[in-house]
Design an enzyme around this catalytic site. Sequence first.
Site, mmCIF file in Angstrom:
data_model
loop_
_atom_site.group_PDB
_atom_site.id
_atom_site.type_symbol
_atom_site.label_atom_id
_atom_site.label_comp_id
_atom_site.label_asym_id
_atom_site.label_seq_id
_atom_site.Cartn_x
_atom_site.Cartn_y
_atom_site.Cartn_z
ATOM 1 N N LYS A 145 33.147 45.508 56.854
ATOM 2 C CA LYS A 145 33.964 44.412 57.323
ATOM 3 C C LYS A 145 35.207 44.950 58.028
ATOM 4 O O LYS A 145 35.536 46.105 57.790
ATOM 5 C CB LYS A 145 34.353 43.514 56.158
ATOM 6 C CG LYS A 145 35.273 44.218 55.133
ATOM 7 C CD LYS A 145 36.022 43.231 54.313
ATOM 8 C CE LYS A 145 37.374 42.950 54.884
ATOM 9 N NZ LYS A 145 38.407 43.966 54.603
ATOM 10 N N LYS A 179 31.655 44.869 42.575
ATOM 11 C CA LYS A 179 32.521 45.006 41.394
ATOM 12 C C LYS A 179 31.782 44.489 40.157
ATOM 13 O O LYS A 179 31.091 43.472 40.219
ATOM 14 C CB LYS A 179 33.838 44.244 41.608
ATOM 15 C CG LYS A 179 34.728 44.916 42.657
ATOM 16 C CD LYS A 179 36.098 44.280 42.719
ATOM 17 C CE LYS A 179 36.887 44.789 43.909
ATOM 18 N NZ LYS A 179 37.688 45.982 43.644
ATOM 19 N N GLU A 213 47.727 41.705 45.593
ATOM 20 C CA GLU A 213 47.976 43.150 45.694
ATOM 21 C C GLU A 213 49.476 43.383 45.700
ATOM 22 O O GLU A 213 50.233 42.572 46.247
ATOM 23 C CB GLU A 213 47.380 43.687 46.999
ATOM 24 C CG GLU A 213 45.872 43.594 47.052
ATOM 25 C CD GLU A 213 45.324 44.242 48.310
ATOM 26 O OE1 GLU A 213 44.846 45.375 48.211
ATOM 27 O OE2 GLU A 213 45.393 43.626 49.383
ATOM 28 N N HIS A 237 35.952 38.574 51.013
ATOM 29 C CA HIS A 237 35.965 38.778 49.565
ATOM 30 C C HIS A 237 36.110 37.463 48.783
ATOM 31 O O HIS A 237 35.327 37.164 47.893
ATOM 32 C CB HIS A 237 37.116 39.710 49.154
ATOM 33 C CG HIS A 237 37.102 41.039 49.843
ATOM 34 N ND1 HIS A 237 35.945 41.694 50.184
ATOM 35 C CD2 HIS A 237 38.109 41.859 50.252
ATOM 36 C CE1 HIS A 237 36.246 42.852 50.766
ATOM 37 N NE2 HIS A 237 37.550 42.965 50.830
#
Length: 485
Positions: A145, A179, A213, A237
């Site tokens: 991506k 994940k 983040e 995501h």
Amino acid sequence: IQVSPFDLVVFGGTGDLAARKLLPALFHRDAAGQIPDDARIIGVSRRPLSREAYVDVVRAALDQFVKTADKTPEAVDRFVARIHYLPADASSEAGWGDLASLLNSGSERVRAFYFAVSPDLFAPLSQRIRQFGLVTPESRVVLEKPLGKDGASARAVNDAVAEVFAESQVFRIDHYLGKETVQNLMALRFANRLFEPLWNSTHIDHVQITVAEDIGVGDRSGYYNTSGAMRDMLQNHIMQLLCLTAMEPPDAFEADAVRDEKLKVLKALKRIDDRNAEQMTVRAQYRAGSAGGKPAAGYLDELGEDSKTETFVAIRAEIANWRWAGVPFFLRTGKRLTKRTSEIVVNFRPISHNIFDATAGRVSQNRLILRLQPDEGVTLEVTIKDPGPGGMRLRRIPLDMSFAETFGVANPDAYERLLMDVIRGNQTLFMRSDEVAAAWQWVDPIYAAWANNDQRVHGYAAGTWGPSAAVALIERDGRTWFEDS
Ligand code: BG6
């Protein structure tokens, strides 16, 4: 279990992704014995390096990014013995003949081309690969991506790649799907009796998906400023997390069955455009503030020019189908927030009738929290009686499952799982081209509305949870963000 012998060609072999993610992931799988002896990893980039010089690059990457006990000198030597390097790029034929000869010495094996480069190069690289006859029946291509910057450019890239590779050979990577907690979401939903009957608008009040983040954009501002939080994180995501949370049970845990269901979610998202973007979306940029206890500069100061690129986005989404009608999904992501944390929080509705009197205290709503990072795990919040003779006092407690504590091992990085899936040819955790198109179809009108309405770019101090407008977005609905409650 070992995978089949393979040649993995990494375009962008000297780049940041290769150093930080791909090479460390391959190293760990090798150290775990999953990679057969004769597998080869072939770095390709424009830089005119010798094999030896590239091996030094690889060793330096492992030094910096692999800190685990499996990094023994023997394991590193074994790994670098697999490494090859060829200088080549899409703009000329130089080097491609050498790549062809190298690959032809292993023409039967799985051959994977990893495009860890800017998406503008996906089409020209594919053409060179075709020109030099490098596609075999066992070939695959991995696309990093961002896939395009809007629906039209994504289609152009997908079409160009499709001239060279069949859809069954194309692996569009979204590392969030690799994940552990994300895969666990499917196990939790579809391997337990408990949740699925409650997984709908009758029992669920709302869902929050946060990917926060604490880092800023750092030296990636060149790329980031053309992208922003929506293209960098939300379009891929977060929307993938949304799909897995909201999709209908697929018939089987198999690539097309899963992707068919995800696609339906994307298509059922209620449109946000000029009419309602002001109410449903917040875009913002970090200003000066703090990070890790130290002063941190604002986005525009780091960039050195004016820009409307958002470093934070929050959206109130809705899925127009029978299961989810009326259930808001609050999505948000940003850089330079208070801390690094990603989670999906499923908030259940209140109980239908409270039998306890006021002395028992408040009956809290159940919540299921899937934590993707930093400590992967699942928490189910339930209400119980406070222990002791003091009468009925209710209290909410977490039923906690931390993966590290339960299994005693750190989780593998997402890229480890996904790279092995590429070699195995398993596309379940990769995006199909129609999914990418559907995600853009929802995002494009939001961008258009931001531009058409000149929607405000809010500011937030670095080190906070984002702009007050994002708090207002959820509080207007009578709900609060998870970390505040
Ligand atoms: C990448 C984005 O896809 O994901 C980065 O381009 C972001 O901007 C990263 O920092 C976050 O990944 P993770 O796995 O650290 O949450």
